[in-house]
Write a protein that holds these residues in place. Structure first.
Motif, PDB file in Angstrom:
ATOM      1  N   VAL A   3     -11.145  -0.505  15.779  1.00  0.00           N
ATOM      2  CA  VAL A   3     -12.288   0.082  16.467  1.00  0.00           C
ATOM      3  C   VAL A   3     -12.716   1.354  15.724  1.00  0.00           C
ATOM      4  CG1 VAL A   3     -13.157   1.098  18.612  1.00  0.00           C
ATOM      5  CG2 VAL A   3     -11.621  -0.869  18.717  1.00  0.00           C
ATOM      6  N   ILE A   4     -14.000   1.400  15.356  1.00  0.00           N
ATOM      7  CA  ILE A   4     -14.537   2.555  14.636  1.00  0.00           C
ATOM      8  C   ILE A   4     -15.548   3.329  15.483  1.00  0.00           C
ATOM      9  CG2 ILE A   4     -14.102   1.657  12.334  1.00  0.00           C
ATOM     10  CD1 ILE A   4     -17.049   0.722  12.257  1.00  0.00           C
ATOM     11  N   GLY A   5     -15.884   2.773  16.636  1.00  0.00           N
ATOM     12  CA  GLY A   5     -16.833   3.423  17.526  1.00  0.00           C
ATOM     13  C   GLY A   5     -17.152   2.529  18.706  1.00  0.00           C
ATOM     14  N   VAL A   6     -18.027   3.013  19.563  1.00  0.00           N
ATOM     15  CA  VAL A   6     -18.466   2.230  20.710  1.00  0.00           C
ATOM     16  C   VAL A   6     -19.958   2.446  20.933  1.00  0.00           C
ATOM     17  CG1 VAL A   6     -16.208   2.293  21.866  1.00  0.00           C
ATOM     18  CG2 VAL A   6     -17.955   4.012  22.454  1.00  0.00           C
ATOM     19  N   LEU A   7     -20.585   1.417  21.476  1.00  0.00           N
ATOM     20  CA  LEU A   7     -21.942   1.524  21.999  1.00  0.00           C
ATOM     21  C   LEU A   7     -21.805   1.723  23.501  1.00  0.00           C
ATOM     22  CD1 LEU A   7     -25.073   1.186  21.908  1.00  0.00           C
ATOM     23  CD2 LEU A   7     -24.670  -1.261  22.267  1.00  0.00           C
ATOM     24  N   ASP A   8     -22.435   2.756  24.017  1.00  0.00           N
ATOM     25  CA  ASP A   8     -22.356   3.100  25.435  1.00  0.00           C
ATOM     26  C   ASP A   8     -23.767   3.021  26.024  1.00  0.00           C
ATOM     27  OD1 ASP A   8     -21.733   4.165  27.944  1.00  0.00           O
ATOM     28  OD2 ASP A   8     -21.571   6.216  27.207  1.00  0.00           O
ATOM     29  N   ILE A   9     -23.927   2.251  27.095  1.00  0.00           N
ATOM     30  CA  ILE A   9     -25.223   2.158  27.767  1.00  0.00           C
ATOM     31  C   ILE A   9     -25.008   2.415  29.250  1.00  0.00           C
ATOM     32  CG2 ILE A   9     -27.246   0.746  28.242  1.00  0.00           C
ATOM     33  CD1 ILE A   9     -26.626  -0.872  25.740  1.00  0.00           C
ATOM     34  N   ASP A  10     -25.784   3.355  29.781  1.00  0.00           N
ATOM     35  CA  ASP A  10     -25.731   3.711  31.196  1.00  0.00           C
ATOM     36  C   ASP A  10     -27.055   3.359  31.851  1.00  0.00           C
ATOM     37  OD1 ASP A  10     -23.524   5.014  30.081  1.00  0.00           O
ATOM     38  OD2 ASP A  10     -23.740   6.768  31.347  1.00  0.00           O
ATOM     39  N   ALA A  11     -26.976   2.912  33.091  1.00  0.00           N
ATOM     40  CA  ALA A  11     -28.170   2.661  33.900  1.00  0.00           C
ATOM     41  C   ALA A  11     -28.149   3.595  35.099  1.00  0.00           C
ATOM     42  CB  ALA A  11     -28.213   1.207  34.363  1.00  0.00           C
TER      43      ALA A  11
END
Length: 160
Positions: A129-137
């Motif tokens: 894992v080199i990062g994450v995509l984070d999406i909030d609603a």
């Protein structure tokens, strides 16, 4: 490079994702700078889906995630491994969908308007894992398996 995105004629979530993946792939094709590609990806996803917050956190050498390119209000700058939704997705190396962030143990409230969240890990070619995509609603139950499926496909762009 595309100057704008085509959103016409897209009615279902799956159609939007299929078009988004195709257009973001074209947008990032040939660009080797990952920060530029993440910035355009976040902007494109914001344009397609208009979620409250969309952005990237990148693994830092101090065993923390550090804020990367994003669209939305200001955000937490650093997140420890295993903490919050982002740190959990990183530690468990899997997509985490949270229908109600108030019910997620240890949720980090960077913005009180956030009500539901999806976090998708980004893997290197070596499967680290080199990062994450984070999406909030800003509403409950915004994300499901369809989001997970297509966002995981999209994040393969960043594993190269």
């Amino acid at each position: 490079m595309a100057e704008s995105l085509s959103l016409e004629g897209l009615s279902t979530k799956e159609e939007k994702y299929q078009s988004a993946i195709q257009q973001i792939t074209a947008l990032t094709s040939g660009e080797t700078n990952s920060v530029a590609n993440m910035a355009n990806c976040a902007a494109a996803l914001k344009q397609f889906f208009n979620h409250f917050w969309i952005g990237f956190y990148l693994v830092d050498s101090n065993d923390e995630l550090v804020l990367g390119p994003f669209q939305g209000p200001i955000a937490c700058t650093r997140i420890k491994k295993g903490k919050g939704v982002c740190g959990t997705a990183w530690k468990e190396e899997k997509t985490v969908i949270v229908p109600n962030v108030d019910e997620f143990p240890g949720h980090i409230a960077c913005a009180s308007e956030s009500k539901s969240e999806i976090v998708v890990p980004i893997f290197s070619q070596e499967k680290k894992v080199i990062g994450v995509l984070d999406i909030d609603a800003d509403y409950l139950n915004a994300f499901d398996e369809i989001d997970g499926k297509y966002l995981e496909q999209l994040m393969q762009i960043f594993s190269k």
